[in-house]
Design a protein around this motif. Structure first.
Motif, PDB file in Angstrom:
ATOM      1  N   GLU A   1      81.364   3.819  13.623  1.00 31.12           N
ATOM      2  CA  GLU A   1      82.790   4.134  13.639  1.00 31.12           C
ATOM      3  C   GLU A   1      83.087   5.466  14.310  1.00 31.12           C
ATOM      4  OE1 GLU A   1      84.245   4.049   9.678  1.00 31.12           O
ATOM      5  OE2 GLU A   1      83.854   1.910   9.372  1.00 31.12           O
ATOM      6  N   TYR A   2      82.112   6.342  14.311  1.00 30.39           N
ATOM      7  CA  TYR A   2      82.338   7.692  14.823  1.00 30.39           C
ATOM      8  C   TYR A   2      81.620   7.950  16.139  1.00 30.39           C
ATOM      9  CZ  TYR A   2      84.307   8.370  10.233  1.00 30.39           C
ATOM     10  OH  TYR A   2      85.091   8.250   9.118  1.00 30.39           O
ATOM     11  N   LEU A   3      81.215   6.884  16.792  1.00 28.30           N
ATOM     12  CA  LEU A   3      80.532   7.015  18.074  1.00 28.30           C
ATOM     13  C   LEU A   3      81.395   6.438  19.181  1.00 28.30           C
ATOM     14  CD1 LEU A   3      76.920   5.963  17.031  1.00 28.30           C
ATOM     15  CD2 LEU A   3      77.812   8.269  17.313  1.00 28.30           C
ATOM     16  N   GLU A   4      81.618   7.220  20.207  1.00 28.57           N
ATOM     17  CA  GLU A   4      82.357   6.733  21.356  1.00 28.57           C
ATOM     18  C   GLU A   4      81.426   5.923  22.246  1.00 28.57           C
ATOM     19  OE1 GLU A   4      83.967  10.212  23.133  1.00 28.57           O
ATOM     20  OE2 GLU A   4      85.193  10.738  21.391  1.00 28.57           O
ATOM     21  N   GLU A   5      82.010   5.204  23.188  1.00 25.20           N
ATOM     22  CA  GLU A   5      81.223   4.282  24.018  1.00 25.20           C
ATOM     23  C   GLU A   5      80.094   4.985  24.755  1.00 25.20           C
ATOM     24  OE1 GLU A   5      81.993   1.182  27.709  1.00 25.20           O
ATOM     25  OE2 GLU A   5      83.592   1.558  26.266  1.00 25.20           O
TER      26      GLU A   5
END
Length: 210
Positions: free
Chosen positions: A32-36
């Motif tokens: 949930e807290y990781l960008e692409e």
């Protein structure tokens, strides 16, 4: 790892338990807290290094902790306790002692990153003898080693500080060793080099060990 502007790093793992493990719920929350284009670094210390926006750190830490993820500081601190894959159950392998030791020392500031390790029996799967601080359970007592190192041509076994320790004695000695290192270690001096320079006998003298 390149650190994005406005972000800070957190070291995350599943806490002290039976080996290095994460469950699906923990993985979902991490995602949930990781960008692409985010990266997660898996370290040899059984930790994942993630980057979190600075203004969200406290809320993210609370969310992580809700699913059993432990968060630690990145930098010149005592790392979380590296453990073996305990094979005889929580009490028999000293898991409560490992958890308490980790609670007391992880995150303490030191001159240079310090790696502690714990193993629940003399087989030593947690590799306590080649880490900065190593604890080995032997039947109902504990052995404490310091100054081990596991890399390159400088690899060496830790030196025995004291054996036949009960938990409170173990906690007290480790606390005092960290104080000695903070007060006498040079800036960015690795712990094994400090032990060699300061001397194991001098350390024992400071600890009042005959």
């Amino acid at each position: 790892m390149f650190i994005k502007k406005g972000y800070i790093q957190l070291a995350v793992n599943g806490g002290i338990g039976f080996g290095a493990k994460l469950n699906p719920r923990q993985l979902v929350v991490l995602g949930e807290y990781l960008e692409e284009d985010s990266e997660i670094e898996l370290t040899t210390l059984q930790q994942l290094i993630v980057q979190i926006p600075e203004e969200e750190v406290e809320s993210v830490k609370r969310k992580f902790e809700e699913v059993g993820l432990a968060c630690y500081k990145v930098g010149n601190y005592v790392k979380s306790l590296r453990t073996c894959n305990f094979c005889k159950g929580e009490e028999a392998e000293g898991m409560p002692v490992a958890k308490e030791l980790n609670r007391r020392i992880a995150g303490q500031e030191v001159p240079f990153t310090l790696k502690p390790a714990y193993t629940g029996c003399p087989i030593g799967c947690g590799e306590p003898l080649i880490n900065d601080i190593g604890v080995m359970k032997d039947q109902d007592t504990y052995e404490l080693y310091i100054g081990g190192y596991s890399k390159g041509r400088d690899i060496k076994s830790g030196k025995l500080v004291k054996s036949n320790l009960v938990p409170d004695e173990l906690y007290d000695l480790v606390d005092k060793i960290l104080v000695i290192y903070r007060e006498n270690g040079k800036k960015r001096e690795k712990f094994y080099r400090f032990v060699d320079r300061f001397g194991i006998e001098q350390i024992k003298e400071e600890l009042n060990i005959v």
